[in-house]
Design an enzyme around this catalytic site. Structure first.
Site, PDB file in Angstrom:
ATOM      1  N   SER A  14       4.640   6.153  -3.172  1.00  0.00           N
ATOM      2  CA  SER A  14       5.367   5.839  -4.420  1.00  0.00           C
ATOM      3  C   SER A  14       6.703   5.030  -3.991  1.00  0.00           C
ATOM      4  O   SER A  14       7.112   4.942  -2.656  1.00  0.00           O
ATOM      5  CB  SER A  14       5.875   7.036  -4.914  1.00  0.00           C
ATOM      6  OG  SER A  14       6.935   6.762  -6.008  1.00  0.00           O
ATOM      7  N   TYR A  27      10.735  15.194  -4.776  1.00  0.00           N
ATOM      8  CA  TYR A  27       9.735  14.337  -4.968  1.00  0.00           C
ATOM      9  C   TYR A  27       9.794  13.139  -4.045  1.00  0.00           C
ATOM     10  O   TYR A  27       8.680  12.923  -3.263  1.00  0.00           O
ATOM     11  CB  TYR A  27       9.696  13.684  -6.589  1.00  0.00           C
ATOM     12  CG  TYR A  27       8.774  12.571  -6.807  1.00  0.00           C
ATOM     13  CD1 TYR A  27       7.287  13.121  -6.950  1.00  0.00           C
ATOM     14  CD2 TYR A  27       8.773  11.284  -6.784  1.00  0.00           C
ATOM     15  CE1 TYR A  27       6.424  12.294  -7.161  1.00  0.00           C
ATOM     16  CE2 TYR A  27       7.726  10.412  -6.812  1.00  0.00           C
ATOM     17  CZ  TYR A  27       6.557  10.968  -7.140  1.00  0.00           C
ATOM     18  OH  TYR A  27       5.569  10.003  -7.137  1.00  0.00           O
TER      19      TYR A  27
END
Length: 119
Positions: A14, A27
């Protein structure tokens, strides 16, 4: 892969593996881990064993997730974020691009950002 001294490991990451957003520390840490593991594989397997290792690092992907948020305020925020989302087809194209390189070319990391004409 080790036996044939070839292959390609492709990890999905990501943009959060490249930059940390507010409130996204945990995250982002998981995505930094993917970056570190892929780099380790690239160095250990690629250099010595002929096995490629790449990452695809997209931003928000339009998977319909925003419409599933039940909290009204959260849903509004998710839909605003999703307005800038990348299509799943664009991610698939990036995967094909990374995997479709000649044996002597490695795509280390593809960071995929949305393109909008009003940017």
């Amino acid at each position: 892969m080790l036996r044939q001294k070839s292959g390609h490991i492709l990890n999905m990451d990501s943009v959060a593996g490249h930059q940390v957003g507010d409130g996204a520390g945990v995250y982002s840490a998981t995505k930094f881990f993917v970056q570190a593991m892929t780099e380790s594989m690239r160095r250990e397997l690629g250099v010595h064993q002929g096995i490629k290792a790449s990452t695809i690092s997209p931003g928000v992907i339009d998977t319909g997730w925003a419409d599933k948020v039940t909290d009204p305020a959260g849903r509004k925020a998710a839909q605003e974020l999703n307005a800038l989302a990348i299509s799943p087809e664009a991610i698939a194209d990036a995967v094909v691009h990374a995997l479709d390189q000649p044996a002597d070319v490695t795509v280390n990391d593809l960071v995929i950002s949305p393109t909008r004409q009003n940017w």
